[in-house]
Scaffold this active site. Structure first.
Site, PDB file in Angstrom:
ATOM      1  N   SER A 123       6.190   8.255  -2.803  1.00  0.00           N
ATOM      2  CA  SER A 123       6.631   7.376  -1.675  1.00  0.00           C
ATOM      3  C   SER A 123       6.932   6.191  -2.075  1.00  0.00           C
ATOM      4  O   SER A 123       7.402   5.519  -3.009  1.00  0.00           O
ATOM      5  CB  SER A 123       5.706   7.808  -0.654  1.00  0.00           C
ATOM      6  OG  SER A 123       6.158   7.258   0.588  1.00  0.00           O
ATOM      7  N   ASP A 140      11.852  16.774   4.422  1.00  0.00           N
ATOM      8  CA  ASP A 140      11.080  15.613   4.430  1.00  0.00           C
ATOM      9  C   ASP A 140      11.789  14.725   5.651  1.00  0.00           C
ATOM     10  O   ASP A 140      12.940  14.358   5.612  1.00  0.00           O
ATOM     11  CB  ASP A 140      11.486  14.636   3.065  1.00  0.00           C
ATOM     12  CG  ASP A 140      10.456  13.294   3.138  1.00  0.00           C
ATOM     13  OD1 ASP A 140      10.261  12.957   4.112  1.00  0.00           O
ATOM     14  OD2 ASP A 140      10.299  13.319   1.961  1.00  0.00           O
ATOM     15  N   HIS A 147      -0.101   5.939  -5.822  1.00  0.00           N
ATOM     16  CA  HIS A 147      -0.040   6.232  -4.757  1.00  0.00           C
ATOM     17  C   HIS A 147       0.845   5.683  -3.805  1.00  0.00           C
ATOM     18  O   HIS A 147       1.620   4.762  -4.048  1.00  0.00           O
ATOM     19  CB  HIS A 147      -1.381   6.763  -4.078  1.00  0.00           C
ATOM     20  CG  HIS A 147      -1.797   5.086  -3.798  1.00  0.00           C
ATOM     21  ND1 HIS A 147      -1.785   4.428  -2.679  1.00  0.00           N
ATOM     22  CD2 HIS A 147      -2.882   4.651  -4.579  1.00  0.00           C
ATOM     23  CE1 HIS A 147      -2.554   3.434  -2.476  1.00  0.00           C
ATOM     24  NE2 HIS A 147      -3.132   3.302  -3.655  1.00  0.00           N
ATOM     25  N   HIS A 187       7.509  15.407   3.286  1.00  0.00           N
ATOM     26  CA  HIS A 187       6.930  14.283   2.308  1.00  0.00           C
ATOM     27  C   HIS A 187       5.698  14.385   1.701  1.00  0.00           C
ATOM     28  O   HIS A 187       5.540  13.779   0.756  1.00  0.00           O
ATOM     29  CB  HIS A 187       6.833  13.110   3.637  1.00  0.00           C
ATOM     30  CG  HIS A 187       6.930  11.568   2.908  1.00  0.00           C
ATOM     31  ND1 HIS A 187       7.767  11.281   2.100  1.00  0.00           N
ATOM     32  CD2 HIS A 187       5.971  10.861   2.684  1.00  0.00           C
ATOM     33  CE1 HIS A 187       7.856   9.980   1.649  1.00  0.00           C
ATOM     34  NE2 HIS A 187       6.363   9.699   2.212  1.00  0.00           N
TER      35      HIS A 187
END
Length: 455
Positions: free
Chosen positions: A264, A407, A191, A436
């Site tokens: 990310s 984004d 994540h 995003h």
């Protein structure tokens, strides 16, 4: 003789052309003036916005210095071993290249001037306690010590892992069992910042029927986030995160080969993990990966200025700037939000609404884990990305890059131009209308289908 209608029309036409020619310079000047007047409101609005942003961040500079004094005083009273801040140390240690210089040098004229004045007046409390660490056995007074926030201590220091087994319809916590059977077909999901394994468990794992029926899916809570350990004496460097995943998942589950999927900030960790295990890696999928071209010695500062640019809009970028540039303001935010997360969750659930997993994830960290991960992984990791990309490229690992065209946090050029140039064989997918977060959220099924086809 009276001229014919045709002759009269020609005469009128010629006179009009002559008048337009004679008025030409004045018409051009008038058009230019109109254009200037039409762009004036936009320029004025831009100047006003820049002035407001400068004023807001100057105020935050002053507030952060004031809070530096406040926390130094309170920490000296409430803590046996107060932890020094980074306000009064100029440079990182020379023996650790994974400690980012952005921890020590966050360029701000107002802040630097105020700190210089305080040093001269000798009003800073505990400015020499930089290296002293808080005891890892108990949380700081400004961190939450509720049962759920300290439950990780019974795990032996292992990261929390959520597993989706091919023969089980429900999720099982990988931290509760020790698999010794070697696994040849697995996927590891990493994540992003201030998130957790829920980002994957609540999205892609629900569409696992679209993936290989024999695959084992693992979503890990990174060190310092979710239900994973949040040690107070850790610097949360890139290698700390990689070593924690290695010990808690790769080696513990005996993953002989696996796919990597990351979002990310998790992309930075995933690339470092891929560079460490290039022979085990089957593929790597990166969603909204941050990457900026820069000289190695300036990469950290470039990443900080681009990913946490001092802007008031959009709100997500403003939040990133506040939490990245202002150590003590960020600690105050964590004190109000993370330490009192049970209150906020009660207020939200009292309206008979389930708390969104993204809201819960925002509270599942400490200020130390978030602050150091932001600087030592996102900023400091920028200096290491090129060598990790070279290792992935040399290993011939298939790579898929996915980025939303809207984004505002990580510019699409990071992937479409810079990262694609480093990985010319990578498959690039640009998602129109996605930002995003919605590069995955809202299109979980489509992403699972793309992932199944790629892997």
């Amino acid at each position: 003789m009276r001229p014919s209608p045709h002759a009269m029309a020609l005469t009128t036409r010629h006179s009009r052309i002559a008048s337009l020619r004679s008025a030409g310079p004045s018409l051009v000047a008038g058009t230019t003036t109109m254009r200037r007047w039409s762009t004036w409101p936009r320029a004025a609005a831009g100047a006003a916005s820049s002035a407001l942003a400068a004023a807001v961040f100057a105020f935050l500079d002053v507030l952060d210095v004031v809070l530096c004094l406040v926390y130094a005083l309170v920490d000296s009273i409430l803590e046996e071993s107060p932890v020094g801040c980074y306000c009064h140390t100029r440079s990182p240690p020379d023996d650790d290249d994974e400690v980012s210089d952005t921890l020590y040098a966050r360029r701000s004229a107002v802040r630097d001037a105020l700190l210089g004045l305080l040093r001269r007046l000798l009003l800073v409390v505990g400015k020499t306690k930089e290296t002293r660490q808080a005891p890892p056995e108990k949380p700081r007074w400004s961190d939450c010590g509720c049962k759920s926030c300290v439950a990780w201590r019974g795990s032996g220091g292992r990261l929390h892992v959520v597993a989706k087994e091919p023969d089980k319809p429900k999720e099982a916590a990988g931290t509760d069992s020790h698999e010794t059977t070697a696994t040849d077909n697995a996927a590891v999901f990493v994540h992003g910042f201030t998130s957790s394994s829920s980002f994957w468990a609540e999205t892609v794992f629900r569409e696992s029927s679209l993936l290989s029926s024999s695959s084992r899916l693992f979503a890990v809570d990174l060190l310092g986030f979710g239900q994973s350990p949040k040690p107070a004496d850790c610097l949360y460097r890139l290698r700390d995160h990689v070593e924690a995943i290695d010990a808690s998942l790769i080696e513990r589950q005996n993953l002989r080969s696996f796919h990597l999927v990351a979002h990310s900030m998790g992309c930075i960790v995933a690339l470092a993990l891929a560079a460490k295990h290039p022979t085990r890696l089957k593929s790597i999928t990166l969603l909204a990966p941050p990457y900026f071209l820069a000289c190695e010695h300036e990469a950290s500062q470039v990443a900080l200025s681009r990913l946490a640019e001092k802007k008031l809009w959009p709100p997500l970028l403003f939040g990133s700037a506040v939490m990245s540039w202002y150590e003590h303001v960020g600690r105050t935010v964590c004190f109000l939000v993370c330490k009192h997360h049970r209150l906020w969750e009660w207020l939200l659930t009292s309206r008979k609404r389930d708390v969104d997993f993204r809201v819960r994830d925002l509270t599942k960290h400490t200020h130390r884990s978030a602050w150091h991960t932001m600087h030592n992984v996102i900023c400091g990791g920028a200096r290491l990305q090129d060598r990790h990309l070279e290792a992935v490229q040399a290993a011939g690992v298939p790579v898929m890059l996915v980025h939303g065209l809207d984004d505002a946090v990580v510019p699409v050029e990071c992937t479409s131009r810079h990262l694609k140039a480093k990985l010319p064989r990578a498959e690039l997918r640009l998602m129109p209308g996605c930002d995003h977060a919605t590069v995955l959220l809202g299109r979980e099924r489509a992403f699972a289908e793309d992932l199944a086809a790629f892997c």
